[in-house]
Motif scaffolding. Sequence first.
Motif: not given
Lengths: 141, 433
Positions: B382-396, B399-412
């Motif tokens: 939907x064209x908002x940086x904050x929304x995409x960045x929020x999504x990226x952060x949420x995925x990260x 994942x980190x809480x489930x896997x117990x591992x640090x992970x870098x998430x990138x949207x493509x």
Amino acid sequence: MIIHQLSVFLENKSGRLTEVLETLGSENIRITALSVADTSEFGILRMIVSDPVRAKEVLKSRSFTVNLTEVISIMAPSEAKYYAKVLKILSDLDNSIEYTYAFSLGEKSVIILRCSNTEEAIRALKEHELELIKASDLYKL
Amino acid sequence: MEIWNRHFECMDREELKGVQSERLRETVERVYFNVPYYRNKMQEAGLGPESIQTTDDLHKLPFTTKQDLRDNYPFGLFAVPMSEIVRVHASSGTTGKSTVVGYTRNDIATWSEVMARTLTCAGANRHDFIHVAYGYGLFTGGLGLHYGGEKIGASVIPVSGGNTFRQVQLLVDFGSTMLACTPSYALFIAEALEEAHIRRDDLKLRVGVFGAEPWTENMRREIEEKLRIKAIDIYGLSEVIGPGVASECLVQEGLHISEDHFYPEIIDPVTLEVLPEGKTGELVFTTITKEGLPLIRYRTRDLTRLRYDKCRCGRTMVRMEKCLGRSDDMLIIRGVNLFPSQVESVLLEMSEIKPHYLLIVDRVNNLDTLELKVEVDEEFFQDKISQLEGLRQKIQTNLESTLGLGIKVNLVEPRTLERSEGKAKRVIDKRKF
């Protein structure tokens, strides 16, 4: 009074912007205004184009993530105080501005605005006798 | 809540251990004397039947794998003369030769017993109409459900798979109350009901037992919403007996294993060490009552973890978590086991994205790095940086809480990740060992 702006999701990868512009160029779609918002990994390309619906279809068929976003456009004298006035009207209404960009046509400038409540913004700006640009006119600029 | 066999299903765990140990001793003795393959393997390890006294000794025994079953195709691991075998089933064999399993009359009785427990676990009784849409044939699904249904005295409708239109008609006409099939077929039936404009009120369905393929919590919700039933997860594999190995109860906090018949262990799929309670690893079964094809420490390749606390339903039988994936796909990142399916299930739980992703593992300055590329969904964009960045952060964060591992998430961008025929490529491991 609602303008359909073309928004494209872009990875920060060289050549992607060129590809968008070449695609639109080959379809004879004109670009009135363009702005890029970016983070280190990705960006959003925002454009006012001559035929947003067709532009969206063309880019979609080339696997781009595209959306049409409703924005408004104001024509005002090219002076900071007019820009300020527009923003003040909206902030007094708590109508938050998500982003804005502008370009000058000499004496006058065109301001593009995306805010949280588009309908309300249009009403308020009209009441303050600001000149809103119709979509058909803006696409032709 | 009804319990089919209160004596065993609610048995005190100390007492249960005694039962299991005794049955294990008998099983080990049986395979030692009747299956040359097991005798040789035990002798190579310097073991005799007397080496195994209780379930604590189980770890000494070697594992059995699917390959061992294939190497002894078709009947090589059977522990009784063929005259004692009353039924044979076989797997489809998509990944090689099919695996063949045989049952004695007692094995069929055991199977019916554990299936009766499964169905009772799901809330079924003699007043239910069970619509069995699992395939009947070499596959164990159909007949397994069938015998269990008859055992509890329900009315069993052996529809088998296929001809969805007819399935829908029968569901309405017979007023079935329980549906048994794979979860994906349940969704298929739900769509067919919609297409046929059948009102939900015309159906009497109230519960379904679904298994034989991995499915997510999201799928469960979808089935429950569309069919307006309770969706119960059941687990089994033909090598161990078929369906009936484990089943969720109405509490739905894990699947109860019929461990007076199938003794479970969780192992590290790499070191093969037995893992303590609560750790995720590969599920291993030793059948302790089977006659036709007893299996010692059979590696299921399924990943899960076990919990031994008493369930609110009253059963004391150990519970396994919904399977997380297959051990064949495991990665080790900074010493932590990671399964692509764990990543997938986190993504599937998030409605904003589709599970199109690529995991990239690398080693920078002797430290493993983990990166996830995930495609942005067109419907969400939907064209908002904050929304995409929020999504990226949420995925990260998820994942980190489930896997117990640090992970870098990138949207493509969508469709930038390779789509291949059949199995998609989900992992790139750039590390060099």
